[in-house]
Design a protein around this motif. Structure first.
Motif, mmCIF file in Angstrom:
data_model
loop_
_atom_site.group_PDB
_atom_site.id
_atom_site.type_symbol
_atom_site.label_atom_id
_atom_site.label_comp_id
_atom_site.label_asym_id
_atom_site.label_seq_id
_atom_site.Cartn_x
_atom_site.Cartn_y
_atom_site.Cartn_z
ATOM 1 N N UNK A 633 46.387 47.532 53.626
ATOM 2 C CA UNK A 633 45.265 47.298 52.719
ATOM 3 C C UNK A 633 45.737 47.374 51.277
ATOM 4 N N UNK A 634 46.513 48.414 50.999
ATOM 5 C CA UNK A 634 47.005 48.636 49.641
ATOM 6 C C UNK A 634 47.780 47.418 49.137
ATOM 7 N N UNK A 635 48.698 46.932 49.970
ATOM 8 C CA UNK A 635 49.499 45.784 49.539
ATOM 9 C C UNK A 635 48.644 44.557 49.307
ATOM 10 N N UNK A 636 47.598 44.422 50.086
ATOM 11 C CA UNK A 636 46.783 43.227 49.944
ATOM 12 C C UNK A 636 45.857 43.320 48.725
ATOM 13 N N UNK A 637 45.393 44.511 48.421
ATOM 14 C CA UNK A 637 44.631 44.664 47.170
ATOM 15 C C UNK A 637 45.543 44.324 45.991
ATOM 16 N N UNK A 638 46.769 44.792 46.093
ATOM 17 C CA UNK A 638 47.735 44.506 45.039
ATOM 18 C C UNK A 638 48.005 43.010 44.935
ATOM 19 N N UNK A 639 48.106 42.360 46.084
ATOM 20 C CA UNK A 639 48.332 40.908 46.083
ATOM 21 C C UNK A 639 47.160 40.204 45.399
ATOM 22 N N UNK A 640 45.944 40.671 45.675
ATOM 23 C CA UNK A 640 44.772 40.088 45.014
ATOM 24 C C UNK A 640 44.858 40.266 43.512
ATOM 25 N N UNK A 641 45.288 41.470 43.120
ATOM 26 C CA UNK A 641 45.383 41.746 41.689
ATOM 27 C C UNK A 641 46.379 40.800 41.037
ATOM 28 N N UNK A 642 47.511 40.588 41.705
ATOM 29 C CA UNK A 642 48.534 39.705 41.127
ATOM 30 C C UNK A 642 48.006 38.271 41.064
ATOM 31 N N UNK A 643 47.281 37.877 42.098
ATOM 32 C CA UNK A 643 46.677 36.539 42.068
ATOM 33 C C UNK A 643 45.727 36.425 40.881
ATOM 34 N N UNK A 644 44.932 37.473 40.670
ATOM 35 C CA UNK A 644 44.019 37.513 39.526
ATOM 36 C C UNK A 644 44.798 37.381 38.222
ATOM 37 N N UNK A 645 45.891 38.127 38.125
ATOM 38 C CA UNK A 645 46.659 38.121 36.882
ATOM 39 C C UNK A 645 47.273 36.749 36.612
ATOM 40 N N UNK A 646 47.769 36.125 37.676
ATOM 41 C CA UNK A 646 48.377 34.804 37.491
ATOM 42 C C UNK A 646 47.303 33.781 37.111
ATOM 43 N N UNK A 647 46.145 33.884 37.786
ATOM 44 C CA UNK A 647 45.049 32.975 37.449
ATOM 45 C C UNK A 647 44.656 33.133 35.986
ATOM 46 N N UNK A 648 44.538 34.376 35.537
ATOM 47 C CA UNK A 648 44.129 34.608 34.163
ATOM 48 C C UNK A 648 45.150 34.047 33.190
ATOM 49 N N UNK A 649 46.427 34.215 33.547
ATOM 50 C CA UNK A 649 47.489 33.667 32.706
ATOM 51 C C UNK A 649 47.302 32.155 32.562
ATOM 52 N N UNK A 650 47.053 31.515 33.691
ATOM 53 C CA UNK A 650 46.826 30.074 33.649
ATOM 54 C C UNK A 650 45.566 29.737 32.865
ATOM 55 N N UNK A 651 44.523 30.531 33.053
ATOM 56 C CA UNK A 651 43.243 30.195 32.439
ATOM 57 C C UNK A 651 43.263 30.374 30.933
ATOM 58 N N UNK A 652 43.926 31.439 30.482
ATOM 59 C CA UNK A 652 44.058 31.607 29.027
ATOM 60 C C UNK A 652 44.870 30.459 28.449
ATOM 61 N N UNK A 653 45.841 29.986 29.233
ATOM 62 C CA UNK A 653 46.629 28.836 28.794
ATOM 63 C C UNK A 653 45.744 27.614 28.622
ATOM 64 N N UNK A 654 44.862 27.399 29.591
ATOM 65 C CA UNK A 654 43.962 26.255 29.521
ATOM 66 C C UNK A 654 43.054 26.369 28.288
ATOM 67 N N UNK A 655 42.679 27.606 27.954
ATOM 68 C CA UNK A 655 41.816 27.823 26.793
ATOM 69 C C UNK A 655 42.599 27.791 25.487
#
Lengths: 742, 742
Positions: A633-655
């Motif tokens: 569970x822990x690793x998968x929550x972490x994976x979600x967090x990293x996915x969130x972080x990468x998405x945000x990186x991309x999204x700020x780039x788009x903005x």
């Protein structure tokens, strides 16, 4: 989807949930339904309802006031760890909300998203832009300094997640070690599983070899060994000698089937003895295919005859199995927990592919057919299965992106013009637009878990619960990759194929661009899961109906009835991945559209409440792993967090935010954090720490009954009242020479 | 370099080797030199020469007839494993040669390499193309079907390497387990090292905490513990209280220094008592800086006084250290080997960063100051050191490629025109061309090992031998990346800067193109290593001269003389990486220029012979790790193989061979093979298998003297005849409260 259709669907779901809750409150009060609503309490020998109160919300009070030790007491450590998961996730959302919700005005009061689109683009996107987008980052002017607010929110979410995860891991480790220190001696704590037993010399039986080996290393604590046999394998084709014999498991299943039928026939016979007809009607059946054709016989006599036949056959086959179907795996029992814990983590042989050991699971959790698979064979299988799963994930993505794109009404109208008149009605359109993609999604999701469990068992995993964990892990990646990423990108891909052709982009920025357009879709998804999911869960509508139907028309004996109301376990294997999917979605959207946060918090908050009720009163755990699923569970929550972080990186780039590179430390931080956790906490989940086992032995008052522990590991098809223990021992040691040539 | 200059340099080197061998044969016969040529035998109490034979080649016969058990007996398992390395590498080259050498005619009879160059290119490369290139693949017409011969050779080399490596690994595992089964009880088999001891409660001493913890887990086998103290740390600035005290290690070293000086002064005094002057001359010295200034005193009295002073100071400081400088690490002793072996691999605490355990090394091999470093601190240091090493490798590459390019004579002529008249003389040019780049290379190589060892110790590695292995591994990558790849690519880069500007290429094809041009350079390198290296090794010219000089002019006492002739150990740390470099070069060139194979085979064949002599008669191992370095060697041989495979892939591409992609399976096969080996064999090197320890305990006749074992681990600066054991114990337990506040 426009705003009104969104509100409509939300309202619908809340009504559904409300109705189901009323069903629950009404139905759970009737004593006739107690076995459906309180099976866990009944099976534990407690009163179904503690205080017979008229308050329909007393279950909420009871859930809220229940403590962790109570949960462990009623449902085990695994369930307590499941609640750690729920409360951690809830905590992450609530605490994140403290910074995120105040960001909402930043986007509502801006209109950048509108201004910035050129007139041509406006035309294509105008259908997608609705009132909901006002609440998201899409509404912010590009390069605006308002983005700093969201930037800070990004860091806040990451830090909150990591801190709460750290606390949760510590908590689970404590739960686990406390459970191990418990004075009750559990059979699995005294045994280890040995695999890859090397070929034994001709003048020694396999059992003697195992005994000799472990007695040599643990002269004092060694108690006894049990060789694993093949209880399932069909005789090989062309091996005529064995053609008469069915495998012992099959005979045993047949026997159990006939025993049940006999009980049923007897009950029917008793039932037919009315006052009008005191001798009753003897039930009959036909012996042919499915009881439809063939000779008509007296059921009770027929079944009795069959049972006697099979009992003899079983006894014979048990002996044959014990003698001739031994495999290169064994269970070894020790007379104290410390030695068993130590033995399970030691390297015994020079070569890893011989005498490999693992901790024993609970009796009944072993997958006997997998135990015989050799070391390198297992490794090979594992990688093969990984490859198959990766391929399946990839192949699944194609229909899902396609369907999710086509299944929006606007597209359907284009492709199927005849539905236009129906669809144009406003209310219907709203509802359909909310339902349709969800339905498609859900039907896909429903197919997977069984397949993944089957694949996981193919890997050669030795225990049932480990196979469930492995399947659950795969399911999570399926969910995230296919349903979250697939739907997000897929939808956009089809809606704006032209746009992408013009300027091809990489996946991250594509994902980032697609996200705002799908916010409402996922909001609806969360709401659906919440209302229908938890509504059905709490009301137990389906089990209730099935129970009453079967009770009335099918079940004749008490045992049959119990089979019907037996609640099963919580089903972490599918429950956690689908809740993780919700969490992943909410986390990924949290900064972009903070309006999703309250929905997420509501989902997990109410989830906690409903599941607490179910854990305390309904479900009966079928195994106990002392929280071994937490690292997953822990690793998968972490994976979600990293996915969130990468998405945000991309999204700020788009903005077009200039300081976007300042987000790069976040995923790196998460990876380092994950690495540190794996180093610090994980070993305590892989092995049992000796200090814990030592404490457990200290508090143990009397020596455990080793005989009982040993017998508890004998599979039901091999244990028999008639074959007593000496005979088992005898049969094991009278191992015929021929076995080594198989 | 043209062909004649190559032959000249070869001839030179062979003459050098021949001369050094004559020196050895002559010098080793004189009994006065026995301590230089037979120190290992003398220290073991054997006769220096078994049969006083006049045959100058008897050492060859003795080396060839010696068996592996003899080597283990004289020099330990590590040395035997070193010979497994040499013979495996030799085997790979010899067996590869069976297919490779028949490939030579394929290239000699073709002239494709010449034809294919355009006239312009010919002009630039004509200086580089010489007769030697006829023997290499460069001579083959592009796309020629003759390339199939070399293609098959590629597969042959890889398969031979993998098969022989597999055999060697099996052999080493057997050697290791047999050594463990030996009945002699070695102190390190009864102890484990415990690090990361958690903070102890105030009402308990650190020692009591350790004792209590391990007694709880191993109630029967626990013998005793020894807390690690800080014997080296200087008192902190500003901490006035301690300013009078030097660390115990420093005092002890000073004391030992004075003891030696005293012995020397006494010997000088005895020596001066001639018949002419029977009372002798009392030696004197000055007390100031380096004995050059200050008051003149009688040496014997002065040293005696100093020693008495220091003994008192040492005793005092020992007590202070034991009481106040305890660290969070300890040695724990067990009364039997099985428990110690099991304890070293068990997880003791729930959290990995507390109570972490490792096997104890031999006494004296522990690096005490590193033991106290905390778990996460160690991890951090390791990655930091890796980063530093990677950076250093990268930075080193710049001067090396530059120098190796400039250091060819043609370039020197360009840059330094005044040397032209010297260089134009033919013989001198040949010799210089062979020497110059080698000299530059060697001076660089000589600087590294100490620096790498220092870095490895910084990592927080707990034992000396592990630090040596770690340094040796780094050294190998330095060698391969900087000297092999750097020189190859660097040389070409500078020779043909223009060419590369025109069509930039990736590293692999650049490397592949550069290789043929550097074949002669590396051939000369191998020949140099072979002649001068082994010549000096066998003749021991340098130690011989130093010994005789010191004996005559410096040494006054027997102990001083023994220090001079003490041979030290084989020095795997630097020896193996430089031999691995030769192997890497030969392997990478094996297919391209098979003419290198005989040189390589000669190098390792003669190396085996010379080192066998040195191992049996000269070097004295300073530690024993039971072949723990083998996994390192194995992985590095595999890395060389993969480098060879990638180079070949690039080179076939350069030759425009259509079937080049068929080489892709080779590196994949190597990686899978490496993975399988790591899974199968490595655990037996990380931990001691219990079955081995159990056998060892069985054959043990009498119980070991635990007291001796315990005392052998006390560092010399803390052990003292006066502080007897009870006092140590006492001081340890009288631990002052203040220690926990430090």
């Amino acid at each position: 989807m426009d705003f009104s259709s969104f509100l409509t669907s939300l309202a619908t779901w809340f009504v559904v949930f409300f109705l189901l809750m009323i069903v629950f409150v009404l139905a759970s009060r009737r004593p006739g339904n107690y076995v459906v609503y309180y099976p866990n309490r009944i099976l534990k020998g407690l009163e179904p309802i503690e205080y017979n109160t008229r308050n329909p919300f007393s279950w909420i009070k009871e859930a809220l006031t229940s403590t962790e030790p109570e949960v462990i007491d009623m449902s085990g450590v695994d369930t307590a760890v499941y609640f750690v998961f729920l409360s951690t996730v809830l905590g992450i959302l609530v605490v994140s909300g403290i910074i995120l919700l105040p960001c909402l005005p930043l986007s509502v009061t801006d209109n950048g998203g509108m201004k910035q689109t050129t007139s041509e683009e406006k035309q294509t996107t105008s259908e997608g832009v609705d009132e909901l987008d006002k609440f998201s980052m899409a509404n912010i002017t590009a390069k605006s300094s308002r983005l700093w607010g969201f930037f800070i929110a990004c860091y806040w979410v990451s830090i909150v997640t990591l801190v709460l995860l750290w606390k949760a891991y510590n908590h689970v480790v404590r739960l686990r070690s406390e459970a191990f220190k418990s004075p009750d001696a559990k059979p699995e704590q005294y045994a280890i599983v040995v695999r890859d037993i090397p070929p034994h010399p001709l003048d020694q039986t396999r059992k003697k070899r195992v005994d000799y080996y472990f007695k040599g290393i643990y002269p004092e604590a060694f108690y006894r060994s049990m060789i694993v046999t093949d209880n399932k394998e069909e005789p090989k084709r062309g091996c005529r000698m064995y053609n008469d014999f069915d495998p012992v498991n099959k005979i045993w299943e047949e026997l159990e089937g006939y025993k049940k039928k006999l009980a049923r026939a007897e009950a029917m016979y008793e039932g037919s003895k009315t006052t009008a007809k005191p001798e009753g009607t003897k039930p009959t059946n036909k012996t042919g295919f499915l009881g439809l054709i063939g000779k008509k016989v007296d059921s009770i006599d027929y079944y009795n005859e069959k049972i006697n036949e099979l009992v003899a056959k079983l006894e014979n086959e048990q002996k044959v199995t014990l003698r001739e179907k031994q495999q290169d795996a064994a269970l070894v029992f020790f007379s104290n927990r410390l030695v068993a814990a130590s033995a399970a983590q030691n390297l015994h042989a020079q070569m890893v592919d011989t005498w490999s050991v693992i901790e024993a699971p609970e009796p009944g959790q072993l997958i006997w057919p997998n135990l015989k698979i050799k070391y390198f064979h297992r490794e090979l299988r594992r990688y093969l299965v990984y490859a198959i799963v990766a391929l399946t994930i990839f192949l699944f993505m194609i229909p899902i992106t396609f369907i999710s794109a086509v299944a929006t009404l606007d597209n359907l109208e284009k492709h199927l013009p005849f539905i236009k008149p129906i669809v144009e009605r406003n209310f219907l359109k709203s509802v359909l637009e909310a339902y349709l993609p969800q339905l498609v999604l859900h039907s896909f999701v429903a197919l997977l878990p069984k397949f993944l469990l089957y694949l996981s068992k193919l890997e050669g995993i030795p225990t049932e619960n480990q196979a469930i964990r492995a399947a659950s892990g795969k399911y999570f990646y399926f969910n995230v990759i296919d349903f979250y990423i697939g739907v997000t990108i897929g939808g956009t891909l089809f809606q704006s194929l032209k746009k992408i052709d013009e300027n091809p982009k990489n996946t991250v920025s594509l994902l980032a661009e697609s996200i705002p357009g799908n916010a409402t879709f996922f909001l609806t998804y969360v709401a659906l899961k919440f209302s229908v999911g938890y509504g059905l869960e709490l009301s137990r509508l389906v089990p209730l109906i099935i129970y009453h139907l079967k009770r009335k028309y099918l079940c004749k004996t008490e045992a049959e009835l119990k089979d019907v109301w037996s609640p099963g376990d919580l089903g972490y294997g599918t429950r956690i991945p689908s809740q993780m999917l919700i969490f992943t979605i909410v986390l990924c959207y949290s900064v972009i559209a903070p309006v999703i946060i309250p929905f997420g918090a509501l989902y997990f908050g109410l989830g906690w409440l409903v599941m607490r009720n179910q854990a305390l009163k309904v479900y009966v755990p079928s195994y106990e792993t002392y929280g071994r699923m937490w690292p997953h569970i822990h690793n998968r929550i972490l994976a979600s967090l990293i996915l969130h972080q990468i998405t945000m990186f991309g999204y700020f780039g788009v903005q077009q935010f200039y300081y976007t590179p300042l987000l790069i430390p976040l995923p790196i931080l998460s990876l380092v954090y994950g690495f540190v956790c794996a180093k610090k906490f994980y070993p305590a989940f892989r092995h049992q720490a000796l200090e814990v086992a030592a404490t457990a032995d200290d508090v143990l008052k009397e020596a455990p009954n080793m005989e009982l522990i040993f017998r508890s590991f004998i599979p039901p098809s091999l244990s028999s009242e008639k074959i007593d223990d000496d005979q088992v021992e005898d049969a094991l040691s009278r191992l015929s020479r021929s076995a080594s040539f198989v």
